[in-house]
Design a protein around this motif. Sequence first.
Motif, PDB file in Angstrom:
ATOM      1  N   ASN A  57       0.848  -1.204   0.000  1.00  0.00           N
ATOM      2  CA  ASN A  57       0.000   0.000   0.000  1.00  0.00           C
ATOM      3  C   ASN A  57       0.883   1.253   0.000  1.00  0.00           C
ATOM      4  O   ASN A  57       1.223   1.798   1.039  1.00  0.00           O
ATOM      5  CB  ASN A  57      -0.899  -0.041   1.241  1.00  0.00           C
TER       6      ASN A  57
ATOM      7  N   HIS B 228      -1.107   4.523   2.604  1.00  0.00           N
ATOM      8  CA  HIS B 228      -0.270   4.372   3.797  1.00  0.00           C
ATOM      9  C   HIS B 228       1.092   5.025   3.646  1.00  0.00           C
ATOM     10  O   HIS B 228       1.918   4.939   4.531  1.00  0.00           O
ATOM     11  CB  HIS B 228      -0.084   2.887   4.134  1.00  0.00           C
TER      12      HIS B 228
ATOM     13  N   HIS C 152       2.879  11.092   3.655  1.00  0.00           N
ATOM     14  CA  HIS C 152       4.255  11.555   3.883  1.00  0.00           C
ATOM     15  C   HIS C 152       4.729  12.404   2.709  1.00  0.00           C
ATOM     16  O   HIS C 152       5.901  12.380   2.347  1.00  0.00           O
ATOM     17  CB  HIS C 152       5.208  10.364   4.068  1.00  0.00           C
TER      18      HIS C 152
ATOM     19  N   GLU D  78       7.836  14.511   3.120  1.00  0.00           N
ATOM     20  CA  GLU D  78       9.135  13.916   3.501  1.00  0.00           C
ATOM     21  C   GLU D  78       9.489  12.877   2.459  1.00  0.00           C
ATOM     22  O   GLU D  78       9.328  11.689   2.688  1.00  0.00           O
ATOM     23  CB  GLU D  78       9.011  13.244   4.877  1.00  0.00           C
TER      24      GLU D  78
ATOM     25  N   GLU E 136      11.990   9.957   3.343  1.00  0.00           N
ATOM     26  CA  GLU E 136      11.397   8.965   4.250  1.00  0.00           C
ATOM     27  C   GLU E 136      10.294   8.179   3.541  1.00  0.00           C
ATOM     28  O   GLU E 136      10.144   6.983   3.769  1.00  0.00           O
ATOM     29  CB  GLU E 136      10.809   9.647   5.493  1.00  0.00           C
TER      30      GLU E 136
ATOM     31  N   GLU F  39      11.943   5.592   1.441  1.00  0.00           N
ATOM     32  CA  GLU F  39      12.487   4.540   2.309  1.00  0.00           C
ATOM     33  C   GLU F  39      11.363   3.618   2.803  1.00  0.00           C
ATOM     34  O   GLU F  39      11.491   2.393   2.796  1.00  0.00           O
ATOM     35  CB  GLU F  39      13.127   5.247   3.517  1.00  0.00           C
ATOM     36  N   LYS F  40      10.255   4.250   3.195  1.00  0.00           N
ATOM     37  CA  LYS F  40       9.125   3.462   3.682  1.00  0.00           C
ATOM     38  C   LYS F  40       8.540   2.616   2.551  1.00  0.00           C
ATOM     39  O   LYS F  40       8.212   1.442   2.753  1.00  0.00           O
ATOM     40  CB  LYS F  40       8.045   4.383   4.260  1.00  0.00           C
TER      41      LYS F  40
ATOM     42  N   ASP G 121      10.570  -0.392   2.127  1.00  0.00           N
ATOM     43  CA  ASP G 121      10.289  -1.358   3.204  1.00  0.00           C
ATOM     44  C   ASP G 121       8.987  -2.109   2.936  1.00  0.00           C
ATOM     45  O   ASP G 121       8.914  -3.323   3.101  1.00  0.00           O
ATOM     46  CB  ASP G 121      10.155  -0.637   4.551  1.00  0.00           C
ATOM     47  N   LEU G 122       7.958  -1.356   2.532  1.00  0.00           N
ATOM     48  CA  LEU G 122       6.656  -1.985   2.297  1.00  0.00           C
ATOM     49  C   LEU G 122       6.733  -2.988   1.151  1.00  0.00           C
ATOM     50  O   LEU G 122       6.122  -4.062   1.198  1.00  0.00           O
ATOM     51  CB  LEU G 122       5.582  -0.920   2.009  1.00  0.00           C
TER      52      LEU G 122
ATOM     53  N   ARG H 125       9.480  -4.588   0.266  1.00  0.00           N
ATOM     54  CA  ARG H 125      10.261  -5.730   0.758  1.00  0.00           C
ATOM     55  C   ARG H 125       9.378  -6.664   1.586  1.00  0.00           C
ATOM     56  O   ARG H 125       9.451  -7.893   1.474  1.00  0.00           O
ATOM     57  CB  ARG H 125      11.453  -5.237   1.588  1.00  0.00           C
ATOM     58  N   MET H 126       8.540  -6.088   2.432  1.00  0.00           N
ATOM     59  CA  MET H 126       7.632  -6.916   3.254  1.00  0.00           C
ATOM     60  C   MET H 126       6.649  -7.684   2.365  1.00  0.00           C
ATOM     61  O   MET H 126       6.380  -8.869   2.601  1.00  0.00           O
ATOM     62  CB  MET H 126       6.867  -6.019   4.243  1.00  0.00           C
TER      63      MET H 126
ATOM     64  N   ILE I 264      11.205  -6.335   8.047  1.00  0.00           N
ATOM     65  CA  ILE I 264      11.150  -4.892   8.395  1.00  0.00           C
ATOM     66  C   ILE I 264      12.546  -4.275   8.469  1.00  0.00           C
ATOM     67  O   ILE I 264      13.490  -4.918   8.790  1.00  0.00           O
ATOM     68  CB  ILE I 264      10.386  -4.598   9.724  1.00  0.00           C
TER      69      ILE I 264
ATOM     70  N   LYS J 262      11.458   2.730  14.849  1.00  0.00           N
ATOM     71  CA  LYS J 262      10.742   1.970  13.828  1.00  0.00           C
ATOM     72  C   LYS J 262       9.558   1.266  14.484  1.00  0.00           C
ATOM     73  O   LYS J 262       9.720   0.573  15.483  1.00  0.00           O
ATOM     74  CB  LYS J 262      11.695   0.944  13.200  1.00  0.00           C
TER      75      LYS J 262
ATOM     76  N   TYR K 281      -7.211  -0.927   9.435  1.00  0.00           N
ATOM     77  CA  TYR K 281      -6.542  -0.769   8.142  1.00  0.00           C
ATOM     78  C   TYR K 281      -7.312   0.241   7.297  1.00  0.00           C
ATOM     79  O   TYR K 281      -6.740   1.100   6.633  1.00  0.00           O
ATOM     80  CB  TYR K 281      -6.460  -2.122   7.424  1.00  0.00           C
TER      81      TYR K 281
ATOM     82  N   ALA L 283      -6.597   3.658   8.590  1.00  0.00           N
ATOM     83  CA  ALA L 283      -5.313   4.148   8.075  1.00  0.00           C
ATOM     84  C   ALA L 283      -5.459   4.574   6.612  1.00  0.00           C
ATOM     85  O   ALA L 283      -4.862   5.562   6.177  1.00  0.00           O
ATOM     86  CB  ALA L 283      -4.242   3.063   8.212  1.00  0.00           C
TER      87      ALA L 283
ATOM     88  N   HIS M 137      -1.315  13.963   7.644  1.00  0.00           N
ATOM     89  CA  HIS M 137       0.085  13.556   7.764  1.00  0.00           C
ATOM     90  C   HIS M 137       0.397  13.020   9.147  1.00  0.00           C
ATOM     91  O   HIS M 137      -0.146  13.480  10.132  1.00  0.00           O
ATOM     92  CB  HIS M 137       0.991  14.738   7.443  1.00  0.00           C
ATOM     93  N   TYR M 138       1.272  12.016   9.179  1.00  0.00           N
ATOM     94  CA  TYR M 138       1.778  11.500  10.457  1.00  0.00           C
ATOM     95  C   TYR M 138       3.201  11.027  10.233  1.00  0.00           C
ATOM     96  O   TYR M 138       3.633  10.887   9.081  1.00  0.00           O
ATOM     97  CB  TYR M 138       0.850  10.409  11.013  1.00  0.00           C
TER      98      TYR M 138
ATOM     99  N   PRO N 228       6.577   9.156   9.426  1.00  0.00           N
ATOM    100  CA  PRO N 228       6.764   8.000   8.531  1.00  0.00           C
ATOM    101  C   PRO N 228       7.433   6.814   9.208  1.00  0.00           C
ATOM    102  O   PRO N 228       8.050   5.996   8.548  1.00  0.00           O
ATOM    103  CB  PRO N 228       7.642   8.579   7.418  1.00  0.00           C
TER     104      PRO N 228
ATOM    105  N   ARG O 280       5.394   0.883   9.790  1.00  0.00           N
ATOM    106  CA  ARG O 280       5.209  -0.040   8.663  1.00  0.00           C
ATOM    107  C   ARG O 280       4.002  -0.904   9.022  1.00  0.00           C
ATOM    108  O   ARG O 280       3.966  -1.470  10.108  1.00  0.00           O
ATOM    109  CB  ARG O 280       6.439  -0.953   8.494  1.00  0.00           C
ATOM    110  N   ILE O 281       3.075  -1.013   8.103  1.00  0.00           N
ATOM    111  CA  ILE O 281       1.805  -1.655   8.446  1.00  0.00           C
ATOM    112  C   ILE O 281       1.680  -3.050   7.829  1.00  0.00           C
ATOM    113  O   ILE O 281       1.965  -3.245   6.643  1.00  0.00           O
ATOM    114  CB  ILE O 281       0.628  -0.771   7.992  1.00  0.00           C
TER     115      ILE O 281
END
Lengths: 660, 133
Positions: A96, A100, A105, A108, A111, A114-115, A118-119, A121-122, A660, B7, B18, B21, B30-31, B33, B36-37
């Motif tokens: 997502n 998400h 974001h 930023e 970030e 980067e996020k 990560d998402l 990769r997960m 993560i 993290k 979900y 979110a 905004h919140y 970063p 990770r969900i």
Amino acid sequence: MARIGVFICHCGHNIAESVDIAKALEAARDLPGVVYAGDYQYYCSEPGQAAIRQAIRDHGLTRVVIGACSPRMHERTFQEVLSSAGLNPFLLEIANLREHCSWVHSEEKGEATEKAIDLIRMAVAKASRAEALFAKPIPVTKRALVVGGGIAGIQAALDIANAGFEVVLVEREPTIGGKMAKFDKTFPTLDCASCILTPRMVELAKHPNIRLLTYAEVEDVKGYSGNFEVRIRQKARKVDHEKCTGCGTCWQKCPTKVPSEFDLGLGKRTAIYIPFPQAVPPKPVIDTANCRYMAYLEFISSGREGKPPPQCRICERLCPTGAIDWDEEDEILSEKFGAIVVATGYDLFDPSSIPQYGYGRFANVVTSLEFERLLNASGPTGGRILLKNGLEPKRVAIIHCVGSRDLNYNEYCSKVCCMYSMKYAYLIKERIPDAEVYEFYIDVRSAGKGFEEFYNRVLGDGIKFVRGKVAEILQGRDGLSLRFEDTLTGNRHVLAVDMVILSCGLIPQRDAEEIARIFKLSRGPDGFFLEKHLKLDPVNTHTDGIFLAGACIAPCDIPDAVAKGSAAAAKAIGLLSQEELLSEPLTAIVDLSKCSGCMLCEEVCPFEAIEPQTVKEKTVAKVKEELCKGCGACAAACRSGAINLRGFTHQQLLAEVEAI
Amino acid sequence: MSDYEPKILGFLCNWCSYAGADLAGTSRIHYPPNIRIIRVPCSGRVDPLLVVKAFERGADGVLVSGCHPGDCHYVQGNYYARRRFAVLRDLLDFIGIEGDRLRLEWVSAAEGQRFAQIVSDFTKRLKELGPRG
């Protein structure tokens, strides 16, 4: 080893503006198992879907990860892409990146990128442990339940029934008709509400495919799309409707008079009653809380000392068909349905929570719905606009946006109030030509077919429009006085009037929370039921097989309610027309070699979907797949890790955590 | 210390949190970063082992979020989660991970703002706690 393809969607600028796509692609290519990574403007579009299909073929992909919008948006779309490319649809995983990540974001970018990585990769880690899952065909019960007999529910029921399916309509009041039945005329054409509504009500009651259950409520819903099991309480009417002919002798002679709910307390009804003369069914119920004989029976059974109240039983004595049945009790019906339409409507904002308007304290401050009853020819005044003292008002103020567009109450616009307020002004002028009418508005919102034309017509009718919200209503000896600021001139004024109509906003049904619980609906911040998608799925809910219609979704006018009733009906018909549905394959599965037979899973399962079985003289758990809804409570509770949840297996979730 | 960015791993139930979110996203609220969900069908699906694993893999905080009491799509999954994580919090304290690093919250599909607030508050709290010892 799985061959994983990663597809990163730009979503126009939505994702690409915050996430560095090139960087994310580069990172994706380095992930274990990834043999292809691509990007595209809109993967949900046809060329985007074709690109995914092509890549699956060209690169022999066995798993697909799509970095895009929420899976709640397009998971099905992309599952179908996999199916059409010959891959099992459950070999898809969605990261997502929009709801998400990029949207929250956007300030930023580093970030966010980067996020996003990560998402992805997960998701890749989870996808590499995904297994093909297979849906099983389940039969469809070809009947629909419609809950709520207002105009939206009536429309939905008629449309479904006309398509040849059996419909049960459940209405909690003794009659169908809903709010619309209380109205006098309807904007902008000023058709009489009864003239357009009551024929539909009769059509519904006479329809061979519709079974009408008035004075009944849904208490419980079990099951799933195509096969719901619904428990309905038919409240005791104490009148056998099979025998009753609706002749009216009973309610004409009943000596008990109580305030009529239908007339909002402005008129009286008897204890045995039909809510209004055109009620459907035209047969009465006995209001047991107010019936004299019921009070007598209660006194006797309570064993209290003293003289019992008189036994009345006039209705019973006069009824020519012997239809009064004192022994009738509430009845519980269990019915099966394939589809459900929820059309439970709205309530009116209660203006007594605005103390400065004096509603409830000042006799001639009325709500809009009360004023409808005063206008209505079958209402308490026979359609004459009268003050409490029986005289006609000569100066009437109509205050818009009461409880709407006001951060102290409800932020939203209730959509219908401007139009019905102008309708009132028009009708007051029609019936009391020398009356002065004032409309106090914030903005006049007349967007709709024929609405602006109606506004212009009213503007030319000598009705005074004042832009400003009334600060306070005071009761003087000779009438009411309003304090307000005309915001166009900036001047403050005091105006004396005889009557004030509060154009109250529409709010969710007072028991919307309970209704939501029964039907497993979500509610928005305003308390109305949430549709699956505001624009593209306006009558679906997140529970398959349950649809919404009318003002339980949001304030709406009659044309909207009818359109949504038909829309919900079309969705229900689409579902009922299928011979079979495919079950959700995301169910629990037991590894018999690990199961110790402790049956803790059976204890925690909310759906009684697990039972013990004996395999080689050993007790082990067995999942009844048709009952399992895939919550995973058992998988989290199992001490030996023997029970797993397809689609969210221990292995998949652990892989996600480890990434993560 | 000021550069420290904790993290957070979030387990969010599909039906309420979900979607909450998602609503924060569609409302562009905004919140930080830092989260990770992971989507799970129900907060009752979250095996405590997954939470422990998350800490083992270096997460500074874990958020488990489900439907409000009484609203669970699966009737009672969130009650299971509540009991389970009350116990796990104590256990975490025992093994030297501050209980505050595990948060159980209820976020409905309509509470985008609330979700964003929770992530902001949790991030702030984790910054106060500092990196895990």
